[in-house]
Design an enzyme around this catalytic site. Structure first.
Site, mmCIF file in Angstrom:
data_model
loop_
_atom_site.group_PDB
_atom_site.id
_atom_site.type_symbol
_atom_site.label_atom_id
_atom_site.label_comp_id
_atom_site.label_asym_id
_atom_site.label_seq_id
_atom_site.Cartn_x
_atom_site.Cartn_y
_atom_site.Cartn_z
ATOM 1 N N CYS A 108 0.813 -1.230 0.000
ATOM 2 C CA CYS A 108 0.000 0.000 0.000
ATOM 3 C C CYS A 108 0.839 1.269 0.000
ATOM 4 C CB CYS A 108 -0.917 0.004 1.209
ATOM 5 S SG CYS A 108 -2.028 -1.399 1.213
ATOM 6 N N HIS A 233 -2.297 7.222 2.724
ATOM 7 C CA HIS A 233 -2.843 5.940 2.288
ATOM 8 C C HIS A 233 -4.224 5.775 2.912
ATOM 9 C CE1 HIS A 233 -3.605 1.888 1.425
ATOM 10 N NE2 HIS A 233 -3.288 1.418 2.618
ATOM 11 N N ASN A 263 -9.946 0.486 0.879
ATOM 12 C CA ASN A 263 -8.483 0.490 0.767
ATOM 13 C C ASN A 263 -8.086 -0.084 -0.595
ATOM 14 O OD1 ASN A 263 -5.759 -0.038 0.892
ATOM 15 N ND2 ASN A 263 -5.805 -0.966 2.933
HETATM 16 N N1 ACO Z 1 -18.296 -6.162 11.850
HETATM 17 C C1 ACO Z 1 -18.716 -6.241 13.123
HETATM 18 N N2 ACO Z 1 -17.900 -6.553 14.146
HETATM 19 C C2 ACO Z 1 -16.609 -6.798 13.858
HETATM 20 C C3 ACO Z 1 -16.102 -6.752 12.542
HETATM 21 C C4 ACO Z 1 -17.002 -6.425 11.520
HETATM 22 N N3 ACO Z 1 -16.641 -6.336 10.230
HETATM 23 N N4 ACO Z 1 -14.793 -7.023 12.564
HETATM 24 C C5 ACO Z 1 -14.469 -7.258 13.850
HETATM 25 N N5 ACO Z 1 -15.572 -7.129 14.640
HETATM 26 C C6 ACO Z 1 -15.673 -7.285 16.093
HETATM 27 C C7 ACO Z 1 -14.552 -8.109 16.660
HETATM 28 O O1 ACO Z 1 -14.863 -9.468 16.658
HETATM 29 C C8 ACO Z 1 -14.430 -7.548 18.053
HETATM 30 O O2 ACO Z 1 -15.440 -8.105 18.847
HETATM 31 P P1 ACO Z 1 -15.145 -8.484 20.398
HETATM 32 O O3 ACO Z 1 -14.826 -7.164 21.053
HETATM 33 O O4 ACO Z 1 -16.429 -9.104 20.826
HETATM 34 O O5 ACO Z 1 -13.987 -9.411 20.372
HETATM 35 C C9 ACO Z 1 -14.763 -6.067 17.896
HETATM 36 O O6 ACO Z 1 -15.509 -5.980 16.672
HETATM 37 C C10 ACO Z 1 -13.541 -5.185 17.813
HETATM 38 O O7 ACO Z 1 -12.606 -5.780 16.882
HETATM 39 P P2 ACO Z 1 -11.228 -5.124 16.547
HETATM 40 O O8 ACO Z 1 -10.477 -6.032 15.611
HETATM 41 O O9 ACO Z 1 -10.546 -4.681 17.797
HETATM 42 O O10 ACO Z 1 -11.735 -3.806 15.744
HETATM 43 P P3 ACO Z 1 -10.915 -2.573 15.317
HETATM 44 O O11 ACO Z 1 -11.465 -1.366 15.909
HETATM 45 O O12 ACO Z 1 -9.436 -2.815 15.442
HETATM 46 O O13 ACO Z 1 -11.257 -2.501 13.755
HETATM 47 C C11 ACO Z 1 -10.182 -3.012 11.693
HETATM 48 C C12 ACO Z 1 -10.911 -3.558 12.913
HETATM 49 C C13 ACO Z 1 -11.181 -2.115 10.959
HETATM 50 C C14 ACO Z 1 -9.765 -4.175 10.819
HETATM 51 C C15 ACO Z 1 -8.961 -2.184 12.145
HETATM 52 O O14 ACO Z 1 -8.204 -2.925 13.062
HETATM 53 C C16 ACO Z 1 -8.068 -1.755 11.017
HETATM 54 O O15 ACO Z 1 -8.466 -0.992 10.155
HETATM 55 N N6 ACO Z 1 -6.778 -2.186 11.038
HETATM 56 C C17 ACO Z 1 -5.815 -1.737 10.051
HETATM 57 C C18 ACO Z 1 -5.946 -2.567 8.837
HETATM 58 C C19 ACO Z 1 -5.174 -2.001 7.678
HETATM 59 O O16 ACO Z 1 -4.953 -0.827 7.584
HETATM 60 N N7 ACO Z 1 -4.797 -2.897 6.749
HETATM 61 C C20 ACO Z 1 -4.302 -2.520 5.499
HETATM 62 C C21 ACO Z 1 -2.856 -2.307 5.446
HETATM 63 S S1 ACO Z 1 -2.380 -1.847 3.861
HETATM 64 C C22 ACO Z 1 -1.824 -3.206 2.884
HETATM 65 O O17 ACO Z 1 -0.651 -3.381 2.655
HETATM 66 C C23 ACO Z 1 -2.763 -4.126 2.241
#
Ligand code: ACO
Length: 306
Positions: A108, A233, A263
Site C-alpha cells: 500500500c 494511504h 483500501n
Molecule cells: N463487523 C462487526 N464486528 C466486527 C467486525 C465487523 N466487520 N470485525 C471485527 N468485529 C468485532 C470483533 O470481533 C471484536 O469483537 P469483540 O470485542 O467481541 O472481540 C470487535 O468488533 C472489535 O474488533 P477489533 O479487531 O478490535 O476492531 P478494530 O477497531 O481494530 O477494527 C479493523 C478492525 C477495521 C480491521 C482495524 O483494526 C483496522 O483498520 N486495522 C488496520 C488494517 C489495515 O490498515 N490494513 C491494510 C494495510 S495496507 C496493505 O498493505 C494491504
C-alpha cells in the site's frame, strides 16, 4: 531543473459493493464498518492492468501530452496480472509505446516509493524527461469474502501521474522503511487470500506513519505546520485521524476517498491526489505530504512542493 506532476488520472471498476451488501452475508453492519473504518462502499472486479491503463490514459490527457511523450512506465502494485511479464509492460503495450518499464511492490506504500524512484531516475544523467507513475491494485480478488476482518476494508482502484522536468515542483524530503519481521501480521500467499491481524496493523501503522512523516519533514527542513495538503494511504479514517492528532495537523488538510473506495492499496494515494486536485488544493508552491504503509511492513513518505 526539478520535476513536477503535470497530469493526474484515475480509474475505478464499475461494480460497487456497499456495506449493506456485505451485511447480507456476514455478521457486520453499515454502522460498524463506517464507525470503525470510515468506509461506506468499495469497487470490486478490477483487473490491475486495465485500471492502470485507464488511469494512465487519463493522466496523459490531463498533462496535455501524447503516449509517445512517455519515456518510462513505473507501476506500483502488489497485484500484478501475472508473475511475469511485469504488468507495466502491458501498460506500455496498451499505450502503444516502446519505452522502459518496471513494477514496484511496496504494497500500500507503493505510490510513495514509485514517486521517489521516478524522481531519482529522471534527475540521473540520461534519465527520462517524462515518466508515468501509476499505483494500481485489485485486492478484491484476494479477499476472503467470508472474513469480516478483511472483506470490509479492501477494494480495487488505480491512479496515475505524469511526471515531467520543469522548474516548478520539487521533492523536498523522503523517508522509507520496512520491518520485515512483521511479515506475519499482513500477508497474502500465492493462490490464497489476505491474512491480517487488523488491530496490530493499526497500531504499527499509526506509529510508523507518524515517525516517517516527521523524518521526511526534518529532511526537508520543514515542520508539520508547513504542510498544506496530506495525501495519506486510504486504509482506515481512524488511522489518518490518529496520525494527524499526533502530528498536530488539522484533518481538513487531508484529502480522503476511502468512504467510496475502501483500501485500494497502491491506488489510494494517487486517488486521494486526484480528489485534492479536484478540490483546487494543489497549486504551485503547495507543500504536499504523501505517506503510505502496508504489508512488509513497509512505509514511505515524501514531502513535495507542488
Ligand atoms: N463487523 C462487526 N464486528 C466486527 C467486525 C465487523 N466487520 N470485525 C471485527 N468485529 C468485532 C470483533 O470481533 C471484536 O469483537 P469483540 O470485542 O467481541 O472481540 C470487535 O468488533 C472489535 O474488533 P477489533 O479487531 O478490535 O476492531 P478494530 O477497531 O481494530 O477494527 C479493523 C478492525 C477495521 C480491521 C482495524 O483494526 C483496522 O483498520 N486495522 C488496520 C488494517 C489495515 O490498515 N490494513 C491494510 C494495510 S495496507 C496493505 O498493505 C494491504
Amino acid at each position: 531543473m526539478t520535476i513536477r506532476i503535470a497530469g493526474i488520472g484515475t480509474s475505478l471498476p464499475a461494480k460497487v459493493v456497499t456495506n449493506h451488501d456485505l451485511a447480507q452475508h456476514m455478521d457486520t453492519s453499515d454502522e460498524w464498518i463506517r464507525e470503525r473504518s470510515g468506509i461506506g462502499e468499495r469497487r470490486v472486479g478490477g483487473i490491475t492492468s486495465e485500471m492502470a491503463l485507464e488511469a494512465a490514459t487519463n493522466a496523459i490527457e490531463k498533462a496535455g501530452v501524447v503516449p509517445a511523450d512517455i519515456e518510462f512506465v513505473l507501476l506500483a502494485t502488489c497485484t500484478p496480472d501475472q508473475i511475469f511479464p511485469a504488468t507495466s509492460t502491458q501498460i506500455a503495450r496498451g499505450l502503444g509505446i516502446r519505452c522502459g518499464s518496471m513494477d514496484v511492490n511496496a504494497a500500500c506504500a507503493g505510490f510513495a516509493y514509485g514517486y521517489a524512484a521516478a524522481y531519482g531516475m529522471m534527475l540521473s544523467p540520461g534519465g527520462p524527461d517524462r515518466m508515468l507513475v501509476i499505483g494500481a491494485d485489485s485486492l478484491s480478488n484476494f479477499v476472503n469474502w467470508t472474513d469480516r476482518g478483511t472483506a470490509i476494508l479492501f477494494g480495487d482502484g488505480a491512479g496515475a501521474a505524469v511526471l515531467e522536468r520543469h522548474e516548478q515542483g520539487a521533492l523536498l524530503g523522503q523517508d522509507f522503511g520496512v520491518a520485515g519481521d512483521l511479515r506475519e501480521i499482513l500477508y497474502c500467499d500465492h493462490d490464497d487470500t489476505i491474512v491480517m491481524e487488523g488491530r496490530e496493523v493499526f497500531k504499527r501503522a499509526v506509529r510508523a506513519v507518524t515517525q516517517s512523516v516527521q523524518n521526511a519533514l526534518e529532511q526537508a527542513g520543514l515542520t508539520a505546520a508547513d504542510i498544506d495538503v496530506v495525501l495519506p494511504h486510504q486504509a482506515n479514517i481512524r488511522i489518518i485521524e490518529a496520525v494527524c492528532t499526533r502530528l498536530a495537523i488539522p484533518m481538513e488538510k487531508t484529502h480522503n476517498v476511502l468512504e467510496h473506495t475502501g483500501n485500494t492499496s497502491a491506488g489510494s494515494i494517487p486517488l486521494a491526489m486526484a480528489a485534492a486536485e479536484e478540490a483546487g488544493a494543489l497549486q504551485p508552491g503547495t507543500i504536499v505530504v504523501m505517506t503510505g504503509f502496508g504489508a512488509g511492513m513497509a512505509w514511505g513518505s515524501v514531502v513535495v512542493r507542488w
